[in-house]
Design a protein around this motif. Structure first.
Motif, PDB file in Angstrom:
ATOM      1  N   UNK A 214       0.789  -1.237   0.000  1.00 26.56           N
ATOM      2  CA  UNK A 214       0.000   0.000   0.000  1.00 26.56           C
ATOM      3  C   UNK A 214       0.814   1.277   0.000  1.00 26.56           C
ATOM      4  N   UNK A 215       2.129   1.165  -0.286  1.00 32.43           N
ATOM      5  CA  UNK A 215       2.981   2.371  -0.346  1.00 32.43           C
ATOM      6  C   UNK A 215       3.753   2.374  -1.661  1.00 32.43           C
ATOM      7  N   UNK A 216       3.981   3.571  -2.204  1.00 36.06           N
ATOM      8  CA  UNK A 216       4.851   3.668  -3.381  1.00 36.06           C
ATOM      9  C   UNK A 216       6.303   3.588  -2.884  1.00 36.06           C
ATOM     10  N   UNK A 217       7.079   2.712  -3.487  1.00 36.99           N
ATOM     11  CA  UNK A 217       8.481   2.604  -3.076  1.00 36.99           C
ATOM     12  C   UNK A 217       9.422   3.109  -4.175  1.00 36.99           C
ATOM     13  N   UNK A 218       8.960   3.070  -5.424  1.00 40.10           N
ATOM     14  CA  UNK A 218       9.843   3.504  -6.501  1.00 40.10           C
ATOM     15  C   UNK A 218       9.077   4.101  -7.663  1.00 40.10           C
ATOM     16  N   UNK A 219       9.771   4.983  -8.366  1.00 39.03           N
ATOM     17  CA  UNK A 219       9.209   5.599  -9.569  1.00 39.03           C
ATOM     18  C   UNK A 219      10.136   5.211 -10.723  1.00 39.03           C
ATOM     19  N   UNK A 220       9.578   4.538 -11.732  1.00 39.02           N
ATOM     20  CA  UNK A 220      10.396   4.114 -12.869  1.00 39.02           C
ATOM     21  C   UNK A 220      10.213   5.134 -13.988  1.00 39.02           C
ATOM     22  N   UNK A 221      11.334   5.666 -14.462  1.00 36.80           N
ATOM     23  CA  UNK A 221      11.259   6.688 -15.519  1.00 36.80           C
ATOM     24  C   UNK A 221      12.071   6.225 -16.729  1.00 36.80           C
ATOM     25  N   UNK A 222      11.960   6.967 -17.815  1.00 44.81           N
ATOM     26  CA  UNK A 222      12.752   6.656 -19.008  1.00 44.81           C
ATOM     27  C   UNK A 222      14.233   6.928 -18.775  1.00 44.81           C
ATOM     28  N   UNK A 223      14.577   7.542 -17.615  1.00 44.77           N
ATOM     29  CA  UNK A 223      15.991   7.807 -17.315  1.00 44.77           C
ATOM     30  C   UNK A 223      16.451   7.010 -16.092  1.00 44.77           C
ATOM     31  N   UNK A 224      15.674   6.018 -15.723  1.00 42.01           N
ATOM     32  CA  UNK A 224      16.084   5.163 -14.619  1.00 42.01           C
ATOM     33  C   UNK A 224      15.079   5.144 -13.488  1.00 42.01           C
ATOM     34  N   UNK A 225      15.340   4.289 -12.494  1.00 44.23           N
ATOM     35  CA  UNK A 225      14.424   4.137 -11.351  1.00 44.23           C
ATOM     36  C   UNK A 225      14.901   5.001 -10.190  1.00 44.23           C
ATOM     37  N   UNK A 226      13.939   5.573  -9.454  1.00 48.60           N
ATOM     38  CA  UNK A 226      14.312   6.307  -8.250  1.00 48.60           C
ATOM     39  C   UNK A 226      13.456   5.820  -7.083  1.00 48.60           C
ATOM     40  N   UNK A 227      14.059   5.792  -5.922  1.00 45.14           N
ATOM     41  CA  UNK A 227      13.292   5.485  -4.716  1.00 45.14           C
ATOM     42  C   UNK A 227      12.693   6.794  -4.197  1.00 45.14           C
ATOM     43  N   UNK A 228      11.604   6.692  -3.458  1.00 43.54           N
ATOM     44  CA  UNK A 228      10.931   7.937  -3.058  1.00 43.54           C
ATOM     45  C   UNK A 228      10.275   7.787  -1.694  1.00 43.54           C
ATOM     46  N   UNK A 229      10.255   8.891  -0.953  1.00 47.04           N
ATOM     47  CA  UNK A 229       9.532   8.914   0.315  1.00 47.04           C
ATOM     48  C   UNK A 229       8.046   9.128   0.069  1.00 47.04           C
ATOM     49  N   UNK A 230       7.735  10.185  -0.670  1.00 46.29           N
ATOM     50  CA  UNK A 230       6.345  10.504  -0.998  1.00 46.29           C
ATOM     51  C   UNK A 230       6.273  10.919  -2.474  1.00 46.29           C
ATOM     52  N   UNK A 231       5.116  10.713  -3.069  1.00 41.32           N
ATOM     53  CA  UNK A 231       4.944  11.066  -4.488  1.00 41.32           C
ATOM     54  C   UNK A 231       3.650  11.865  -4.620  1.00 41.32           C
ATOM     55  N   UNK A 232       3.698  12.903  -5.450  1.00 44.20           N
ATOM     56  CA  UNK A 232       2.467  13.650  -5.747  1.00 44.20           C
ATOM     57  C   UNK A 232       2.325  13.763  -7.260  1.00 44.20           C
ATOM     58  N   UNK A 233       1.112  13.580  -7.746  1.00 41.05           N
ATOM     59  CA  UNK A 233       0.881  13.778  -9.183  1.00 41.05           C
ATOM     60  C   UNK A 233       0.139  15.090  -9.403  1.00 41.05           C
ATOM     61  N   UNK A 234       0.643  15.874 -10.350  1.00 41.78           N
ATOM     62  CA  UNK A 234       0.009  17.144 -10.723  1.00 41.78           C
ATOM     63  C   UNK A 234       0.135  17.242 -12.239  1.00 41.78           C
TER      64      UNK A 234
END
Ligand code: PYC
Length: 414
Positions: A214-234
């Protein structure tokens, strides 16, 4: 202000021309906050996270270029004459922030207070204007219903003759109604955020989100994966698509909203004019262009193409209000994408995914909400508790029958 300007002008020390820092060559392995979307809302959120909450290990990820989405595709109108108490209080805070934004960001956002007239052509429209005026006044927002004589005084260019398809019976007048320079707003927030350590990554597309327990642990992008504490979409115009990556279904329908500008002419039109029945709105920019828009396209679509049909209908209705526009040529036309919710209020704040936050459902109101969105989302992300001004905009209002019907405040036809 005048003395400060004089001192600055005559002084020797001038602030160097500000440029945005280039996108860093690499992404860090991890950030405290990842902001998906480098438009006005995402940049403002990053700015207030850094400025008000000292959270600076922040990456703003933008798949295109900075503020190239709906921030660049609106008509830059600012107002707070809404219908629901929640909407009025929220946008009123935005008006207040806009008034001092140039000073706060150190860039001329060209906020220009013009007054805003929403014309009523029917008895039903007059009733809605009275309703809005009462809600506005109860919250100390400057709005009043005015008759044709006052409208003629405020906007002598309007055709007020009675023998028309839609004669003008009255209007809601909102003195604080303003326009601004949309790019400067985004650039100001971007500069303020990056000066405080926020990284802005253009050309960086989010491809998937990793969720565990139930938590986001990573964001996968076209430039690589990053770990994250919190994510917001805008990501106005793409809210449903990105939310789906977090496993969320939003009650949003996305429709194109087109607009255009005329060639520049001398200043003739001071207030911002809206006609709900004719589905048109117009203001004159500092550059002299008439900035004009009409109804949303009548079908859901992900496309920012412009159509001739839109222009044809818009011009026919616009000429009914302002016959002199027959002499003005259209210079440019564009479209943005409006994420419409069923009740016309935004979806903001917490989500069922613990560390995932959402800023969406802006419909045709995203630009005017930019500063207050940044301020309230930053506080919500920093504290994990919805800012009081966005409490009513929670996603779960749709399952609690707590919708906030804001359709009566729309300037744009739907
Ligand atoms: O609601 O003021 C408004 C507006 C104008 C253009 C799009 N929305």
């Amino acid at each position: 202000m005048v003395f400060a300007l004089l001192r600055y002008g005559l002084g020797r020390r001038h602030t160097p021309f500000r440029v945005l820092p280039p996108t860093p060559a690499t992404l860090k392995p991890s950030y405290d906050v990842v902001v998906i979307g480098g438009g006005g809302h995402g940049l403002a959120t990053a700015y207030y996270l850094a400025k008000d909450h000292g959270i600076t290990n922040v990456a703003v990820l933008e798949r295109g270029w900075l503020a190239g989405g709906n921030t660049a595709r609106n008509t830059a109108i600012i107002r707070s004459n809404y219908l629901t108490p929640e909407g009025v209080a929220f946008y009123d805070e935005s008006v207040r922030l806009y008034r001092r934004l140039s000073n706060d960001l150190g860039i001329n956002t060209m906020v220009s207070e013009r007054g805003h007239l929403t014309l009523a052509h029917t008895d039903a429209a007059m009733r809605t204007m009275r309703w809005r005026a009462e809600v506005n006044k109860s919250l100390k927002v400057d709005s009043e219903v005015v008759g044709p004589d006052e409208i003629a005084r405020l906007c002598p260019e309007l055709d007020l003759s009675r023998d028309k398809r839609y004669p003008i019976l009255g209007a809601l007048y909102h003195a604080p109604g303003s326009i601004a320079r949309h790019d400067a707003v985004a650039w100001g927030y971007a500069m303020g955020a990056s000066q405080r350590g926020v990284e802005i990554h253009q050309g960086t597309e989010v491809q998937s989100l990793e969720i565990e327990n139930g938590r986001i642990t990573g964001v996968v992008t076209n430039r690589g994966r990053i770990a994250c504490g919190r994510v917001v979409q805008a990501v106005a115009g793409r809210s449903s698509e990105v939310a789906r990556m977090a496993g969320l279904t939003l009650p949003i329908r996305t429709v194109p909203l087109q607009a255009c500008v005329s060639e520049p002419v001398k200043p003739v039109l001071d207030p911002i004019i809206v006609s709900g029945s004719l589905h048109v709105y117009i203001s004159q920019s500092a550059r002299g262009e008439f900035v004009m828009g009409g109804a949303t396209d009548p079908y859901a679509l992900y496309s920012s193409r412009s159509t001739f049909e839109f222009k044809e209908v818009l011009m026919a209705d616009m000429l009914e209000l302002f016959p002199f526009l027959g002499h003005a040529r259209v210079l440019r036309q564009w479209a943005g994408m409006a994420d419409m919710t069923p009740d016309f209020s935004p979806v903001m704040g917490l989500t069922p995914v613990q560390n995932y936050f959402i800023d969406s459902g802006w419909g045709t109101w995203g630009f005017k909400a930019t500063p207050v969105c940044g301020l309230t989302m930053a506080q919500t992300i920093a504290t994990g508790t919805p800012h009081p001004l966005i409490e009513g905009f929670r996603l779960d209002r749709f399952s609690r029958f707590a919708q906030l019907g804001e359709r009566g405040a729309a300037s744009v036809g739907h």
